[in-house]
Design an enzyme around this catalytic site. Structure first.
Site, short mmCIF file in Angstrom:
data_model
loop_
_atom_site.label_atom_id
_atom_site.label_comp_id
_atom_site.label_asym_id
_atom_site.label_seq_id
_atom_site.Cartn_x
_atom_site.Cartn_y
_atom_site.Cartn_z
N ASP A 1 0.82 -1.21 0.00
CA ASP A 1 0.00 0.00 0.00
C ASP A 1 0.86 1.26 0.00
O ASP A 1 0.71 2.14 0.85
CB ASP A 1 -0.93 0.03 1.23
CG ASP A 1 -1.71 -1.26 1.41
OD1 ASP A 1 -2.12 -1.85 0.40
OD2 ASP A 1 -1.92 -1.67 2.57
N GLU B 1 -11.44 -0.09 -3.23
CA GLU B 1 -10.55 0.43 -2.18
C GLU B 1 -9.50 1.33 -2.81
O GLU B 1 -9.54 1.61 -4.00
CB GLU B 1 -9.87 -0.73 -1.44
CG GLU B 1 -9.02 -1.62 -2.32
CD GLU B 1 -8.40 -2.80 -1.58
OE1 GLU B 1 -8.54 -2.86 -0.34
OE2 GLU B 1 -7.76 -3.64 -2.22
#
Length: 475
Positions: free
Chosen positions: A27, A216
Site C-alpha cells: 500500500d 478500495e
C-alpha cells in the site's frame, strides 16, 4: 574467489523492482520533500502457523508502517518501522495501521509532516512530526475520522486515506471502500472531506465520490489544474456495462475541483497478476519527482521469489505519462523499474542501509549507536549500489564504520558485479570481548568513472561476522 556468493532474491541486478529485498511493504504512498521521495508502506510481516509454516497474511497483527527513501529512485535507504498502533505505538487507541498517506505542509513558518493511517477498516487516524522520518506523535489522541463523522456512517470500509494540500494551502482527505450488498456497479463508498488548517481536524460533511465499481485504495494528484482521483475497482465477476473498469484494476476520474463533481475516465494499471503471475489486491500512489511523474504500486514478487506468495506484498515503481489532452497512458508494470535519475556520490558518508540490491542481509535499529545498520551478515552476503560516480580521478581509500562481532571478516569491494573487478578489501577484526564500534580504512584502486559498487562480505561460515554502520570513499 574461494567462497560461494549468496544469490539476490526478488530484486536482482540490474532490475529496480521490487524496490527493496530485505523487507516487505504494501500500500505505498509517496511524499516528496527536498531532494528525496519517501515511501510509507503497510508493514507486511510474515505470519506462521503452529508448525512454523508461513500462513496467509491476515493483516490483523500489522501495527507498524515501514519507511524507505531515495534521491535517485534505485538506491533506497531503509528507515525502518514507525510503531503506530497498540500499547507501544504513538496512537495507543488504535489496533492496526494499514495503508498510510503522508503529506507536508508549512504551518506558521515551520515544516510539518502528517501521516494518516487506517485502523483496520473502522477509522482513520493521524500522526504528526517535524521530520519525514519522525519521531511521530498522536496530536489528537483519538481517531480523526469515524462512522460518527458527518457523511461517513454508511461507508463499508473506513480506510485507505489519500491526502492533498492544494496550492492555496487547503487540505483534503479521500478515503473509503467496500461493496454494500449487491451494489457492485455503484458502491457509493468513496468519500472526500475537507481538512482543517491544522491538518488534524476535518471540516463539514464528507462528500461521495461516485466511483464506478469502487473497491478500495483512494489516490489523488493534481496536474495543470486538473484533479485526478484514482482507485482500485472491485472484483465483481458478473457482466459489467461497456466502459466500466475491469476487476482489480486502477481506474481514475477527473475534476476541476478537489471536491468534485467527477467524471470517470478509464483504467491505467491492470492487476498485478497480469504482469507477475500472482494476483491480489491492487494499491497505488501517483507522484511527481523532479518534473517527472511516477506510480508506486505493490505486487507479491518478493514473496513469490521466496516461495511464500501468501499475501505478502512489495512496493514497485514505474513511470507515469500524461497525454497532451490530460489523459493518463496505461502503465506497464515490470521488474525493470525506473531509470536512476542521478548517480550516487561515494565521497559523502553513506548509511549502510542505503541499498540498491542485496543478498542475505537485514537492517535493524541498534540502540547502542542509536542508528539503523546492516545486520545478519554471513559469509557470501553482499550489498550492491547502483550508479556510483567515482569521478575522473577515482578513489584512493575506503573507510567503514563497523561493529565487530566474534567472527570478524572482510569487506571486499567489486565493481559492476558481486564477482566483478576487485578494487580493494577491508579486514574487519573479530571482537575481543564486548561489541564495539570501530572506524577502519583501506587503500583502493581502479575506481574511475560511474560503476555499480558491491560490498561483498566474507568470513567464517555460520559465525556472526560484523555489523555495518556506514561507509565512504576518499578521493
Amino acid at each position: 574467489m574461494t567462497f560461494q556468493l549468496n544469490q539476490a532474491i526478488g530484486k536482482v541486478p540490474p532490475n529496480g523492482n521490487p524496490l527493496v529485498a530485505n523487507r516487505y511493504g504494501a500500500d505505498p504512498y509517496a511524499l516528496v520533500f527536498g531532494d528525496r521521495v519517501y515511501l510509507y508502506m503497510t508493514n507486511d510481516a510474515l505470519e506462521f502457523d503452529g508448525s512454523g509454516i508461513v500462513k496467509e497474511n491476515t493483516f490483523s497483527s500489522i501495527n507498524k508502517i515501514a519507511v524507505i527513501s531515495s534521491s535517485d529512485l534505485v538506491n533506497w535507504t531503509d528507515h525502518g518501522e514507525i510503531v503506530v498502533a497498540g500499547p507501544d505505538g504513538a496512537a495507543k487507541w488504535a489496533t492496526q495501521s494499514w495503508a498510510p498517506a503522508a503529506v507536508h505542509k508549512v504551518i506558521e513558518g515551520k515544516d510539518k509532516f502528517f501521516l494518516y493511517f487506517a485502523n483496520n477498516a473502522s477509522g482513520i487516524g493521524v500522526l504528526s512530526s517535524d521530520s519525514p522520518v519522525g519521531p511521530w506523535i498522536d496530536p489528537i489522541g483519538e481517531a480523526l475520522i469515524l462512522r460518527s463523522t458527518p457523511g461517513v456512517a454508511d461507508v463499508t470500509w473506513l480506510f485507505d486515506p489519500a491526502v492533498l494540500v492544494d496550492n492555496d494551502g487547503k487540505g483534503y482527505i479521500y478515503f473509503g471502500g467496500g461493496v454494500p450488498e449487491e451494489e457492485y456497479a455503484e458502491p457509493g463508498t468513496a468519500r472526500v472531506m475537507k481538512l482543517g488548517d491544522d491538518m488534524t481536524s476535518v471540516v463539514g460533511t464528507a462528500e461521495i465520490v461516485p466511483a464506478p465499481f469502487m473497491f478500495e485504495d483512494a489516490g489523488i494528484h493534481k496536474r495543470e489544474g486538473v484533479y485526478y482521483y484514482s482507485y482500485c475497482s472491485n472484483f465483481y465477476d458478473g457482466e459489467r456495462p461497456e466502459g466500466s473498469p475491469p476487476a482489480g484494476e486502477i481506474a481514475y476520474m477527473t475534476s476541476d475541483n478537489p471536491m468534485g463533481p467527477w467524471t470517470y475516465r478509464e483504467t491505467i494499471l491492470k492487476n498485478p497478476g497480469h504482469f507477475f503471475g500472482v494476483s491480489g489486491n491492487n494499491h497505488h500512489a501517483i507522484f511527481q519527482f523532479h518534473e517527472e511523474w511516477y506510480i508506486a504500486y505493490h505486487a507479491q514478487t518478493l514473496s513469490k521469489a521466496h516461495g511464500i506468495a501468501n499475501g505478502y506484498r512489495s512496493t514497485h515503481l514505474g513511470r507515469l505519462f500524461h497525454n497532451e489532452d490530460g489523459s493518463i497512458r496505461e502503465v506497464e508494470a515490470d521488474y525493470k523499474g525506473v531509470q536512476q535519475i542521478k548517480p550516487l556520490c561515494p565521497y559523502q558518508r553513506v548509511q549502510a542501509e542505503t541499498i540498491g540490491w542485496s543478498a542475505g542481509i537485514k537492517t535493524e535499529f541498534e540502540e547502542a549507536v542509536e542508528e539503523r545498520l546492516v545486520t545478519n551478515i554471513d559469509n557470501g552476503d553482499w550489498i550492491g549500489l547502483a550508479g556510483v560516480d567515482f569521478g575522473s580521478k577515482g578513489a584512493e581509500t575506503f573507510s567503514a564504520s563497523v561493529i565487530s562481532l566474534e567472527g570478524g571478516g572482510t569487506i571486499e569491494l567489486h565493481l559492476d558485479d558481486p564477482a566483478g573487478l576487485f578494487i580493494g578489501e577491508l579486514p574487519v577484526p573479530a571482537a575481543n570481548g564486548p561489541e564495539n564500534r570501530v572506524e577502519l580504512k583501506t587503500e583502493v584502486n581502479g575506481t574511475q568513472g560511474i560503476h555499480d559498487l558491491y560490498l561483498v562480505f566474507t568470513g567464517t561460515t555460520g559465525m556472526p561476522l560484523f555489523k555495518l554502520v556506514s561507509w565512504q570513499f576518499m578521493e
